[in-house]
Design a protein around this motif. Structure first.
Motif, short mmCIF file in Angstrom:
data_model
loop_
_atom_site.label_atom_id
_atom_site.label_comp_id
_atom_site.label_asym_id
_atom_site.label_seq_id
_atom_site.Cartn_x
_atom_site.Cartn_y
_atom_site.Cartn_z
N LYS A 81 0.83 -1.20 0.00
CA LYS A 81 0.00 0.00 0.00
C LYS A 81 0.87 1.26 0.00
O LYS A 81 1.98 1.26 0.54
CB LYS A 81 -0.91 0.05 1.24
CG LYS A 81 -1.84 -1.12 1.40
CD LYS A 81 -3.04 -0.96 0.52
CE LYS A 81 -4.00 -2.12 0.77
NZ LYS A 81 -5.07 -2.15 -0.20
N VAL A 82 0.34 2.32 -0.62
CA VAL A 82 0.98 3.64 -0.59
C VAL A 82 -0.09 4.67 -0.27
O VAL A 82 -1.29 4.43 -0.42
CB VAL A 82 1.66 4.00 -1.93
CG1 VAL A 82 2.88 3.14 -2.17
CG2 VAL A 82 0.69 3.91 -3.08
N LEU A 83 0.35 5.84 0.18
CA LEU A 83 -0.55 6.95 0.42
C LEU A 83 -0.45 7.90 -0.77
O LEU A 83 0.64 8.28 -1.18
CB LEU A 83 -0.19 7.67 1.72
CG LEU A 83 -0.28 6.81 2.98
CD1 LEU A 83 0.22 7.58 4.18
CD2 LEU A 83 -1.71 6.34 3.21
N ASP A 89 -5.21 18.70 0.05
CA ASP A 89 -4.57 18.15 1.25
C ASP A 89 -5.24 16.88 1.75
O ASP A 89 -5.30 16.62 2.95
CB ASP A 89 -4.51 19.20 2.36
CG ASP A 89 -3.57 20.33 2.02
OD1 ASP A 89 -2.59 20.08 1.30
OD2 ASP A 89 -3.81 21.47 2.47
N THR A 90 -5.76 16.09 0.82
CA THR A 90 -6.41 14.83 1.16
C THR A 90 -5.55 13.68 0.65
O THR A 90 -5.17 13.65 -0.51
CB THR A 90 -7.82 14.75 0.53
OG1 THR A 90 -8.57 15.87 0.96
CG2 THR A 90 -8.53 13.46 0.92
N VAL A 91 -5.26 12.73 1.55
CA VAL A 91 -4.43 11.58 1.21
C VAL A 91 -5.27 10.33 1.41
O VAL A 91 -5.96 10.18 2.41
CB VAL A 91 -3.17 11.53 2.11
CG1 VAL A 91 -2.34 10.31 1.81
CG2 VAL A 91 -2.35 12.80 1.95
#
Length: 140
Positions: A81-83, A89-91
């Protein structure tokens, strides 16, 4: 003596002004094309980096850039998984595959814009060449 400009002189000035505008537009489009190309290359490199992470094992040591050429040593904790910053400003968390697909889509979109810009550059350049020839003919 009349203060009015002759039709030929006015036409020459109009054509010259149009030619200058085309040159400015061409400069701007070429700058945008360079930026788009650089961004596409950065995204392609990012895609390769994400794919490389998938091949690494959990706990592997790596150097992570924290900005302006500064890196820190870190241990990879998750290879699945990655962000991903999705704007404002939403991850959100995504799988590596989803991240790669997103990057591929972004690269494809940039390449389309790059192609469109190239077409515009060619059209403007052709119009500029035609105007240049018209001006040469008017100056005779």
């Amino acid at each position: 003596m009349s203060s009015q400009k002759s039709p030929d002189k006015e036409l020459v000035q109009t054509k010259y002004f149009e030619l200058q505008m085309i040159k400015e537009q061409l400069d701007q489009l070429q700058k945008q094309a360079v930026f788009i190309s650089q961004r596409a290359e950065e995204l392609s490199q990012l895609q390769e980096n994400v794919q490389s992470l998938q091949e690494m094992s959990t706990g592997a040591d790596m150097f992570v850039q924290i900005g302006a050429g500064i890196h820190v040593k870190a241990a990879l904790q998750d290879t699945e998984k990655v962000l991903v910053n999705v704007g404002a400003d939403t991850v959100v968390q995504k799988s590596m595959g989803e991240a790669v697909d997103l990057i591929k889509k972004q690269v494809a979109e940039l390449r389309e814009v790059e192609t469109s810009a190239s077409v515009q550059v060619e059209r403007l350049a052709e119009r500029g060449r035609a105007l240049h020839e018209e001006l040469k003919g008017l100056m005779k």
